[in-house]
Scaffold this motif. Structure first.
Motif, short mmCIF file in Angstrom:
data_model
loop_
_atom_site.label_atom_id
_atom_site.label_comp_id
_atom_site.label_asym_id
_atom_site.label_seq_id
_atom_site.Cartn_x
_atom_site.Cartn_y
_atom_site.Cartn_z
N GLU A 1 0.82 -1.21 0.00
CA GLU A 1 0.00 0.00 0.00
C GLU A 1 0.86 1.26 0.00
O GLU A 1 0.49 2.28 -0.61
CB GLU A 1 -0.97 0.00 1.19
CG GLU A 1 -0.30 0.00 2.57
CD GLU A 1 -0.01 -1.40 3.08
OE1 GLU A 1 0.22 -1.54 4.30
OE2 GLU A 1 -0.03 -2.34 2.26
N VAL A 2 2.01 1.20 0.63
CA VAL A 2 2.92 2.35 0.63
C VAL A 2 3.52 2.54 -0.77
O VAL A 2 3.58 3.64 -1.31
CB VAL A 2 4.04 2.18 1.68
CG1 VAL A 2 5.07 3.30 1.55
CG2 VAL A 2 3.44 2.16 3.08
N ARG A 3 3.94 1.41 -1.36
CA ARG A 3 4.51 1.49 -2.71
C ARG A 3 3.49 2.04 -3.70
O ARG A 3 3.80 2.88 -4.55
CB ARG A 3 4.99 0.11 -3.15
CG ARG A 3 5.75 0.12 -4.48
CD ARG A 3 6.29 -1.24 -4.84
NE ARG A 3 7.35 -1.65 -3.92
CZ ARG A 3 7.21 -2.61 -3.02
NH1 ARG A 3 6.06 -3.25 -2.89
NH2 ARG A 3 8.21 -2.93 -2.23
N GLU A 4 2.23 1.61 -3.58
CA GLU A 4 1.20 2.09 -4.50
C GLU A 4 0.94 3.57 -4.29
O GLU A 4 0.69 4.31 -5.26
CB GLU A 4 -0.09 1.29 -4.32
CG GLU A 4 -1.16 1.69 -5.32
CD GLU A 4 -2.28 0.67 -5.40
OE1 GLU A 4 -3.13 0.82 -6.29
OE2 GLU A 4 -2.29 -0.28 -4.60
N THR A 5 0.99 4.05 -3.06
CA THR A 5 0.79 5.48 -2.79
C THR A 5 1.82 6.32 -3.54
O THR A 5 1.48 7.33 -4.18
CB THR A 5 0.89 5.75 -1.28
OG1 THR A 5 -0.19 5.11 -0.62
CG2 THR A 5 0.84 7.25 -1.00
N TYR A 6 3.07 5.88 -3.48
CA TYR A 6 4.12 6.69 -4.10
C TYR A 6 4.23 6.43 -5.60
O TYR A 6 4.66 7.31 -6.34
CB TYR A 6 5.44 6.46 -3.38
CG TYR A 6 5.39 7.09 -2.02
CD1 TYR A 6 5.50 8.47 -1.87
CD2 TYR A 6 5.15 6.32 -0.87
CE1 TYR A 6 5.40 9.07 -0.62
CE2 TYR A 6 5.06 6.91 0.38
CZ TYR A 6 5.18 8.29 0.50
OH TYR A 6 5.07 8.89 1.72
N LEU A 7 3.78 5.27 -6.05
CA LEU A 7 3.65 5.06 -7.49
C LEU A 7 2.65 6.07 -8.06
O LEU A 7 2.91 6.70 -9.09
CB LEU A 7 3.18 3.64 -7.79
CG LEU A 7 2.74 3.39 -9.25
CD1 LEU A 7 3.92 3.49 -10.20
CD2 LEU A 7 2.06 2.04 -9.37
N ARG A 8 1.53 6.21 -7.35
CA ARG A 8 0.53 7.15 -7.84
C ARG A 8 1.07 8.58 -7.81
O ARG A 8 0.78 9.36 -8.71
CB ARG A 8 -0.75 7.05 -7.00
CG ARG A 8 -1.83 8.01 -7.48
CD ARG A 8 -3.20 7.60 -7.05
NE ARG A 8 -4.22 8.46 -7.62
CZ ARG A 8 -5.52 8.19 -7.67
NH1 ARG A 8 -5.95 7.02 -7.20
NH2 ARG A 8 -6.38 9.02 -8.20
N ARG A 9 1.86 8.92 -6.80
CA ARG A 9 2.41 10.27 -6.76
C ARG A 9 3.35 10.50 -7.94
O ARG A 9 3.32 11.58 -8.56
CB ARG A 9 3.15 10.51 -5.45
CG ARG A 9 3.70 11.93 -5.35
CD ARG A 9 4.47 12.18 -4.06
NE ARG A 9 3.62 12.16 -2.89
CZ ARG A 9 4.04 12.50 -1.67
NH1 ARG A 9 5.31 12.90 -1.50
NH2 ARG A 9 3.22 12.46 -0.64
N ILE A 10 4.18 9.50 -8.28
CA ILE A 10 5.05 9.64 -9.45
C ILE A 10 4.23 9.82 -10.71
O ILE A 10 4.52 10.68 -11.55
CB ILE A 10 5.99 8.41 -9.57
CG1 ILE A 10 7.01 8.40 -8.44
CG2 ILE A 10 6.70 8.41 -10.93
CD1 ILE A 10 7.88 7.16 -8.40
#
Length: 355
Positions: free
Chosen positions: A260-269
């Motif tokens: 869930e953390v990785r997906e949060t920052y993927l979306r930010r990128i």
């Protein structure tokens, strides 16, 4: 007749849309090289393409096609395969043009414009139209960005829509478009240009009805899928700003983070690098509406015996070295070009799937 050459590895639904859209937009016959024919799902892709009357599928296995000399760079494999097609039809009167298109592109070509190209013109130029990108889409977009003049780029920069007043920042994918080559002209194909034997770029015939539609990361899911695919396809060329994105994604997936953390920052990128401000672009009249599946064009059937001859010539190349078909522009770099570190994206990007 207009032929395309493509090197792909994708899901059956995506390949089905890719073929349908190109054939509805002015292409008569497609030669599709399967870049990883033994991968899961690719047997189904090949079966569908083999059954299509306007498609010739060519599996490119490491041993069978590449003779254990498979280039590491995807860009190199694409150029080689495109020029294999060009060479195969070089003296066939029915083959008038060959265009290289990627699996996320559609050649939008008005046949009447092709008929008007002077006979001594050896190259075409298809300018790019790039599909807008949003985090979630229910269907392929029909809104496209066109290349802008400096005044409109300054407007978008001043409004904060883009970070630099440049088309290379406004577009997420390439800005060069694609080239077509007339077989027998002596020209060859690179990824985006037609070149002579010395690598000099041929300018190419331009017209408003000649374009390439580019579906580059049209959604968050496609953003993840694209970079996952690049991670296993070998070296690829990126513009400097895209290489930075690739490095950022590699850094993100290389960290031991909860999904869930990785997906949060993927979306930010994705939000910072790829999402388009569609409302603003529409308000300013900067978007074009194009639905290639409703172009209402019917591909022409190959003349009697032509399909068998094309397949026979492509089969004859199978046992030949492929490196001689590689074309490079003057001033170009090494085999596969530069590129960011995109390792392990396939397995670790949330929402990605093996193409």
């Amino acid at each position: 007749m207009l032929l395309t050459a493509s090197t792909i590895r994708d899901s059956l639904p995506n390949v089905r849309r890719f073929v349908a859209a190109n054939l509805a937009s002015g292409v008569d016959h497609m030669v599709v090289f399967l870049d990883a024919p033994k991968d899961p799902g690719q047997a189904e892709v090949r079966a569908e393409l083999d059954a299509h009357p306007h498609v010739t599928a060519v599996p490119t296995g490491r041993a069978g096609w590449w003779r254990d000399d498979r280039p590491a760079g995807l860009n190199v494999r694409q150029r080689i395969n495109a020029n294999v097609v060009l060479d195969a039809v070089r003296d066939l009167a029915w083959a008038e043009w060959v265009v290289h298109v990627d699996g996320d592109e559609v050649a939008r070509v008005d046949p009447d414009l092709l008929a008007a190209v002077p006979a001594d013109t050896g190259a075409l130029r298809l300018d790019p139209l790039e599909a807008v990108s949003q985090w979630h889409v229910d269907a392929p977009p029909t809104l496209f960005k066109r290349l802008l003049d400096q005044q409109d780029l300054h407007l978008l920069f001043t409004l904060g829509v883009i970070t630099e007043p440049s088309n290379t920042v406004y577009f997420h994918g390439h800005v060069k478009g694609k080239a077509g080559v007339r077989p027998g002209s002596g020209l060859r194909l690179t990824l985006h240009n037609a070149v002579d034997d010395e690598g000099r770029i041929a300018e190419g015939h331009r017209a408003p009805g000649l374009a390439v539609l580019h579906y580059d990361s049209i959604s968050g899911e496609e953003f993840a899928r694209k970079w996952a695919a690049l991670s296993s396809a070998g070296k690829a060329q990126f513009r400097p700003n895209r290489g930075i994105t690739a490095d950022a994604l590699a850094a993100l997936v290389g960290k031991d983070l909860p999904d869930e953390v990785r997906e949060t920052y993927l979306r930010r990128i994705y939000e910072r690098t790829t999402r388009d401000d569609v409302e603003t672009l529409r308000d300013l009249g900067l978007l074009e509406t194009v639905d290639p599946l409703h172009a209402a064009r019917t591909p022409r059937a190959l003349p009697a015996g032509a399909l068998q001859e094309l397949e026979s010539r492509l089969a004859a190349v199978r046992d030949q070295p492929k490196r001689p078909f590689h074309a490079v522009e003057q001033g170009a770099g090494g085999e596969g070009g530069g590129g960011g570190k995109v390792a392990r994206l396939r397995d670790r990007l949330p929402g990605s799937r093996r193409p």
